[in-house]
Design an enzyme around this catalytic site. Structure first.
Site, PDB file in Angstrom:
ATOM      1  N   SER A 240      -2.983  14.075 -23.506  1.00  0.00           N
ATOM      2  CA  SER A 240      -2.337  12.921 -24.120  1.00  0.00           C
ATOM      3  C   SER A 240      -2.340  11.766 -23.130  1.00  0.00           C
ATOM      4  CB  SER A 240      -0.891  13.262 -24.491  1.00  0.00           C
ATOM      5  OG  SER A 240      -0.132  13.359 -23.306  1.00  0.00           O
ATOM      6  N   LYS A 241      -1.820  10.639 -23.592  1.00  0.00           N
ATOM      7  CA  LYS A 241      -1.792   9.432 -22.748  1.00  0.00           C
ATOM      8  C   LYS A 241      -1.146   9.707 -21.400  1.00  0.00           C
ATOM      9  CE  LYS A 241      -2.168   5.588 -25.853  1.00  0.00           C
ATOM     10  NZ  LYS A 241      -1.726   6.018 -27.192  1.00  0.00           N
ATOM     11  N   ARG A 242      -0.192  10.611 -21.432  1.00  0.00           N
ATOM     12  CA  ARG A 242       0.529  10.976 -20.217  1.00  0.00           C
ATOM     13  C   ARG A 242      -0.427  11.391 -19.092  1.00  0.00           C
ATOM     14  NH1 ARG A 242       2.842  15.516 -19.394  1.00  0.00           N
ATOM     15  NH2 ARG A 242       2.104  16.406 -21.339  1.00  0.00           N
ATOM     16  N   HIS A 243      -1.556  11.957 -19.465  1.00  0.00           N
ATOM     17  CA  HIS A 243      -2.492  12.441 -18.445  1.00  0.00           C
ATOM     18  C   HIS A 243      -3.379  11.338 -17.877  1.00  0.00           C
ATOM     19  CE1 HIS A 243      -1.578  16.206 -20.699  1.00  0.00           C
ATOM     20  NE2 HIS A 243      -1.391  16.593 -19.463  1.00  0.00           N
ATOM     21  N   GLY A 244      -3.042  10.101 -18.221  1.00  0.00           N
ATOM     22  CA  GLY A 244      -3.784   8.985 -17.628  1.00  0.00           C
ATOM     23  C   GLY A 244      -4.931   8.546 -18.497  1.00  0.00           C
TER      24      GLY A 244
END
Ligand code: GLU
Length: 480
Positions: A240-244
Site C-alpha cells: 500500500s501507499k504506506r510502503h512508499g
C-alpha cells in the site's frame, strides 16, 4: 489459435507496481505463445478516471517496454454495445427489469442485517409481472442468475474455485440511467476483443464467478482465468501507499532501470527454477502460467537494488554510449529526482566533452552505483567544467602540507610528456619516492583536488580522462 491477452487498468491514479506486474505477465504470456497483447482502459468511472491517469498508464507501459498491439480500447466508448447486450439478455429471458427504489433496497438490506443473514438482493422482481411496475420509475436490468448449483472457476493458478449459487444474487447489469455496470462491461469487452486468457490480480477472483454467469447467459465461451497472487510489502502486509513509492514513474525517478524492473517484477509471483537474473528474452522463452505460485509475493527493495546494480553494469559493458547519454541527461534532472542529494546549480553546467570524459571511467563508476541517480552523482566530478568544491571528507585530506605538495606535483607533471594512465602512474610514483611519501599519501589529496571527494575511480584514470590542462588546473586550484 494463438492466445489473446489484455491488460485492463482503471485510470484512477498512477500505474501501480502491482498493475505493472499484471501487465508484464500478460505481455510475457502473449510473447511466449506468439499471441496478441491488448490494452483496454477501463475508464467508465467518469468521476475517478482522469486523462492524466490514462497518460500515466501509457507512459509507464512504454517505459517498461511493454508494447501493446493495436490501439488501446477505451471502455467508456463502448457503452452502447454494453447496453445492447443487456437488452439481448432481457429479450432472451436471462435478465429482467427491477423497479426497486433505493429506499426499498435500503430497507431490504437493513432487514437482512437485523436478521444476521447475508445482504443480497432477494430477487423480488425476478418473476413479477412487469404490469406491476410503478409508474415513473426507471428500472435497472438484473441478471437472472441460476438459483441452484454452483459456478466453478477453473483457474490456472488458484485451481478449481467453487461458488454456490446462493452466494451470488441477481446482479445489476444496466443501471436505471442506462449505464452498464463494471461486471457487464468487462465481460462484453473481453468477449468482443476475443480475449482467450484473463490474467489479473486475485482480488478479481470473486468477480470471475459473476462474470461467468454473464458468459453463460449469453452462450459465450469462457476464457481461461489465471488469478495471480497479490504483492505484499516488505513487512508482509498488503502493498500500500504506506510502503512508499508505488507508481512505475516513481521507480524511474528513483533511478531504477526498466530491464531491472522487468526482471524483478517477473520474479514476483512467478519462478523458473532457481533463476533470479534473466534477460527479457529468457523470460519470454520461459514464461508459462504453471510457473505462477499461489502465495503472495513480498516486495524486497534490496533485491530490486541489487538487480538494478547488475543491469547498470551490464549497460556499461554493452551499451556505454547509451548509458553515458542517460547519465548526462540524468545529471540535469538531479535536482528534481534526488533533491536530497542534489549538486549545487553551478555543478550542473556540463563540459562540452562530458561524454568523452566519462568513456574510460564508466565501468568503474557503474560498479559503485545501485541506481541511476547514484551513477549520475558519481559521474558529476568528471562532466562539470571546473572542479567541484571539496566535500567534508575531501577537505580533511587537503591539509596545508598536502596543498603544498600538490603545487610541487603539478609542476613535476607539467613536464611529463605523456598523459596516459601508465605514464601518470610512473610519474606520480617517482614523485612520491622523491618526496619520501607513500603513494596513497599523494594519491588521496590528488583525488580530493580533482573530484572534491574522498572516493572515486583510480586517480591515474581520472587524470587521463580529464586531460592534462583540466587536471593541472584542478591541482593548482587546491595548491597552496
Ligand atoms: N480494471 C480492473 C482493475 O484495474 C481490472 C479488470 C480486469 O482485469 O478484469 O483492477
Amino acid at each position: 489459435m494463438p492466445p489473446i491477452t489484455r491488460f485492463a487498468p482503471s485510470p484512477t491514479g498512477m500505474l501501480h507496481i502491482g498493475s505493472a506486474r499484471t501487465a508484464l505477465f500478460n505481455w510475457l504470456y502473449s510473447k511466449h505463445t506468439g499471441g496478441t497483447f491488448l490494452l483496454r482502459i477501463e475508464d467508465t468511472d467518469a468521476e475517478r478516471s482522469t486523462p492524466e491517469a490514462v497518460e500515466a498508464i501509457y507512459e509507464g507501459l512504454r517505459w517498461l517496454g511493454l508494447d501493446w498491439d493495436g490501439d488501446p480500447i477505451l471502455q467508456s466508448k463502448r457503452a452502447a454495445r454494453h447496453r445492447e447486450v443487456a437488452e439481448q439478455m432481457l429479450a432472451a429471458g436471462n435478465a429482467y427489469h427491477c423497479y426497486c427504489s433505493p429506499e426499498e433496497l435500503e430497507a431490504m438490506r437493513a432487514e437482512q442485517k437485523a436478521k444476521g443473514v447475508p445482504m443480497r438482493y432477494d430477487g423480488r422482481w425476478r418473476d413479477r409481472d412487469p404490469k406491476d411496475a410503478p409508474s415513473g420509475v426507471k428500472p435497472v436490468i438484473r441478471l437472472k442468475a441460476p438459483r441452484e448449483g454452483e459456478t466453478i472457476i477453473r483457474d490456472r493458478v488458484q485451481g478449481d474455485v467453487r461458488i454456490a449459487a446462493e452466494q451470488l444474487d441477481d446482479m445489476v447489469l444496466l443501471r436505471a440511467d442506462g449505464s452498464p455496470t463494471y461486471m457487464l462491461a468487462v465481460v462484453v469487452d473481453d468477449h468482443d476483443m476475443e480475449i482467450t486468457h484473463v490474467i489479473r490480480g486475485v482480488d478479481h477472483l470473486n468477480n470471475a464467478a459473476r462474470q461467468m454467469q454473464i458468459y453463460r447467459a449469453m452462450g459465450w465461451e469462457v476464457p481461461s482465468f489465471s488469478h495471480i497472487p497479490l504483492i505484499h510489502g516488505p513487512d508482509g502486509a498488503k502493498l500500500s501507499k504506506r510502503h512508499g513509492a508505488l507508481g512505475v514513474a516513481e521507480y524511474e525517478r528513483m533511478g531504477y532501470r526498466p530491464e531491472a524492473m522487468r526482471n524483478y517484477l517477473a520474479r514476483l509471483g512467478w519462478s523458473h527454477g532457481d533463476d533470479e537474473i534473466f534477460s527479457t528474452e529468457q523470460a519470454i522463452e520461459w514464461f508459462d502460467l504453471d510457473g505462477i505460485g499461489r502465495s503472495a509475493a513480498r516486495f524486497d527493495y534490496d533485491k530490486l537494488r541489487s538487480l538494478n546494480a547488475h543491469y547498470i553494469q551490464q549497460a556499461a559493458a554493452e551499451d556505454p554510449a547509451g548509458l553515458i547519454a542517460e547519465v548526462v541527461e540524468r545529471i540535469q534532472r538531479l535536482p528534481e529526482v534526488d533533491p536530497a542529494n542534489s549538486p549545487p546549480a553551478h555543478a550542473l553546467a556540463q563540459h562540452a566533452d562530458a561524454g568523452g570524459r566519462l568513456r574510460t571511467l564508466l565501468p568503474e563508476l557503474a560498479k559503485r552505483a545501485k541506481d541511476m541517480n547514484e551513477l549520475a552523482i558519481n559521474a558529476l566530478p568528471y562532466v562539470v567544467s571546473g572542479a567541484l568544491s571539496p566535500d567534508a571528507k575531501a577537505s580533511g585530506l587537503l591539509t596545508p602540507d598536502a596543498r603544498a605538495m600538490l603545487g610541487r606535483l603539478a609542476q613535476a607533471l607539467d613536464r611529463s610528456p605523456d598523459w596516459s594512465p601508465e605514464a601518470l602512474d610512473a610519474a606520480i610514483r617517482s614523485f612520491a619516492a622523491l618526496e619520501s611519501r607513500k603513494l596513497g599519501d599523494v594519491a588521496q589529496p590528488v583525488r580530493a583536488a580533482l573530484t572534491g571527494r574522498a572516493v572515486s575511480p583510480g586517480v591515474f584514470e581520472i587524470m587521463a580522462a580529464l586531460g592534462r590542462s583540466e587536471s593541472l588546473a584542478r591541482l593548482r586550484k587546491q595548491a597552496a
